[in-house]
Design a protein around this motif. Structure first.
Motif, mmCIF file in Angstrom:
data_model
loop_
_atom_site.group_PDB
_atom_site.id
_atom_site.type_symbol
_atom_site.label_atom_id
_atom_site.label_comp_id
_atom_site.label_asym_id
_atom_site.label_seq_id
_atom_site.Cartn_x
_atom_site.Cartn_y
_atom_site.Cartn_z
ATOM 1 N N ASP A 33 0.803 -1.225 0.000
ATOM 2 C CA ASP A 33 0.000 0.000 0.000
ATOM 3 C C ASP A 33 0.839 1.279 0.000
ATOM 4 O O ASP A 33 0.296 2.375 0.104
ATOM 5 N N GLY A 34 2.164 1.131 -0.115
ATOM 6 C CA GLY A 34 3.023 2.297 -0.314
ATOM 7 C C GLY A 34 3.549 2.958 0.942
ATOM 8 O O GLY A 34 4.232 3.962 0.870
ATOM 9 N N ARG A 35 3.258 2.408 2.115
ATOM 10 C CA ARG A 35 3.769 2.998 3.349
ATOM 11 C C ARG A 35 5.266 2.765 3.519
ATOM 12 O O ARG A 35 5.955 3.570 4.141
ATOM 13 N N LEU A 36 5.765 1.655 2.976
ATOM 14 C CA LEU A 36 7.197 1.348 2.988
ATOM 15 C C LEU A 36 7.652 1.036 1.571
ATOM 16 O O LEU A 36 6.858 0.590 0.748
ATOM 17 N N THR A 37 8.939 1.227 1.313
ATOM 18 C CA THR A 37 9.512 0.918 0.010
ATOM 19 C C THR A 37 10.345 -0.344 0.124
ATOM 20 O O THR A 37 11.235 -0.434 0.981
ATOM 21 N N GLY A 38 10.049 -1.321 -0.716
ATOM 22 C CA GLY A 38 10.836 -2.543 -0.780
ATOM 23 C C GLY A 38 11.809 -2.447 -1.936
ATOM 24 O O GLY A 38 11.497 -1.860 -2.980
ATOM 25 N N TYR A 39 12.980 -2.982 -1.762
ATOM 26 C CA TYR A 39 14.006 -2.991 -2.798
ATOM 27 C C TYR A 39 14.290 -4.429 -3.188
ATOM 28 O O TYR A 39 14.616 -5.246 -2.330
ATOM 29 N N ARG A 40 14.151 -4.723 -4.475
ATOM 30 C CA ARG A 40 14.337 -6.084 -4.958
ATOM 31 C C ARG A 40 15.740 -6.224 -5.535
ATOM 32 O O ARG A 40 16.206 -5.387 -6.292
ATOM 33 N N ASN A 41 16.402 -7.316 -5.148
ATOM 34 C CA ASN A 41 17.709 -7.653 -5.687
ATOM 35 C C ASN A 41 17.596 -9.068 -6.229
ATOM 36 O O ASN A 41 17.539 -10.023 -5.472
ATOM 37 N N GLY A 42 17.513 -9.175 -7.543
ATOM 38 C CA GLY A 42 17.277 -10.484 -8.133
ATOM 39 C C GLY A 42 15.786 -10.764 -8.191
ATOM 40 O O GLY A 42 14.956 -9.877 -8.040
ATOM 41 N N GLY A 43 15.453 -12.006 -8.377
ATOM 42 C CA GLY A 43 14.053 -12.376 -8.557
ATOM 43 C C GLY A 43 13.217 -12.356 -7.296
ATOM 44 O O GLY A 43 12.075 -11.925 -7.310
ATOM 45 N N ARG A 44 13.776 -12.828 -6.174
ATOM 46 C CA ARG A 44 12.960 -12.996 -4.976
ATOM 47 C C ARG A 44 13.455 -12.226 -3.758
ATOM 48 O O ARG A 44 12.710 -12.062 -2.794
ATOM 49 N N LEU A 45 14.682 -11.802 -3.765
ATOM 50 C CA LEU A 45 15.267 -11.152 -2.593
ATOM 51 C C LEU A 45 14.724 -9.734 -2.427
ATOM 52 O O LEU A 45 14.886 -8.896 -3.307
ATOM 53 N N ILE A 46 14.066 -9.478 -1.299
ATOM 54 C CA ILE A 46 13.496 -8.164 -1.004
ATOM 55 C C ILE A 46 14.144 -7.641 0.270
ATOM 56 O O ILE A 46 14.253 -8.355 1.260
ATOM 57 N N ARG A 47 14.558 -6.387 0.234
ATOM 58 C CA ARG A 47 15.159 -5.746 1.395
ATOM 59 C C ARG A 47 14.478 -4.407 1.635
ATOM 60 O O ARG A 47 13.950 -3.787 0.727
ATOM 61 N N LEU A 48 14.500 -3.955 2.875
ATOM 62 C CA LEU A 48 13.967 -2.655 3.258
ATOM 63 C C LEU A 48 15.079 -1.871 3.925
ATOM 64 O O LEU A 48 15.933 -2.431 4.599
ATOM 65 N N ASP A 49 15.051 -0.557 3.736
ATOM 66 C CA ASP A 49 16.036 0.327 4.355
ATOM 67 C C ASP A 49 15.513 0.729 5.728
ATOM 68 O O ASP A 49 14.463 1.370 5.840
ATOM 69 N N LEU A 50 16.228 0.338 6.782
ATOM 70 C CA LEU A 50 15.771 0.648 8.141
ATOM 71 C C LEU A 50 15.725 2.145 8.404
ATOM 72 O O LEU A 50 14.909 2.616 9.199
ATOM 73 N N ASN A 51 16.575 2.924 7.731
ATOM 74 C CA ASN A 51 16.525 4.387 7.878
ATOM 75 C C ASN A 51 15.195 4.929 7.346
ATOM 76 O O ASN A 51 14.623 5.843 7.929
ATOM 77 N N GLU A 52 14.699 4.362 6.234
ATOM 78 C CA GLU A 52 13.408 4.782 5.692
ATOM 79 C C GLU A 52 12.268 4.373 6.629
ATOM 80 O O GLU A 52 11.294 5.112 6.769
ATOM 81 N N ILE A 53 12.395 3.225 7.255
ATOM 82 C CA ILE A 53 11.378 2.799 8.223
ATOM 83 C C ILE A 53 11.335 3.787 9.384
ATOM 84 O O ILE A 53 10.266 4.239 9.797
ATOM 85 N N ASP A 54 12.509 4.150 9.911
ATOM 86 C CA ASP A 54 12.568 5.121 10.995
ATOM 87 C C ASP A 54 11.963 6.458 10.565
ATOM 88 O O ASP A 54 11.215 7.078 11.312
ATOM 89 N N ALA A 55 12.269 6.903 9.345
ATOM 90 C CA ALA A 55 11.776 8.189 8.850
ATOM 91 C C ALA A 55 10.266 8.181 8.621
ATOM 92 O O ALA A 55 9.622 9.233 8.681
#
Length: 64
Positions: A33-55
């Motif tokens: 729903d757009g509250r957080l941004t996920g970053y995809r690396n490859g086909g299945r690997l998803i990571r989130l930036d903890l600094n963005e979560i804090d912000a």
């Protein structure tokens, strides 16, 4: 490197959920729903930036 540029701290969906005290499903919904941004690396690997979560955190209640 500038002092104002924060180093990205990437975490998995599970690690991000533990960081916020919520479930993996909640993190996936927050990405959908757009509250957080996920970053995809490859086909299945998803990571989130903890600094963005804090912000993304916003105060509410009497002190806000």
């Amino acid at each position: 490197m500038s002092a104002s540029v924060a180093r990205r701290r990437y975490a998995s969906i599970k690690e991000s959920a533990e960081y916020l005290g919520v479930t993996d499903r909640t993190i996936r919904q927050m990405i959908a729903d757009g509250r957080l941004t996920g970053y995809r690396n490859g086909g299945r690997l998803i990571r989130l930036d903890l600094n963005e979560i804090d912000a993304s955190m916003r105060p509410f209640g009497g002190a806000a």
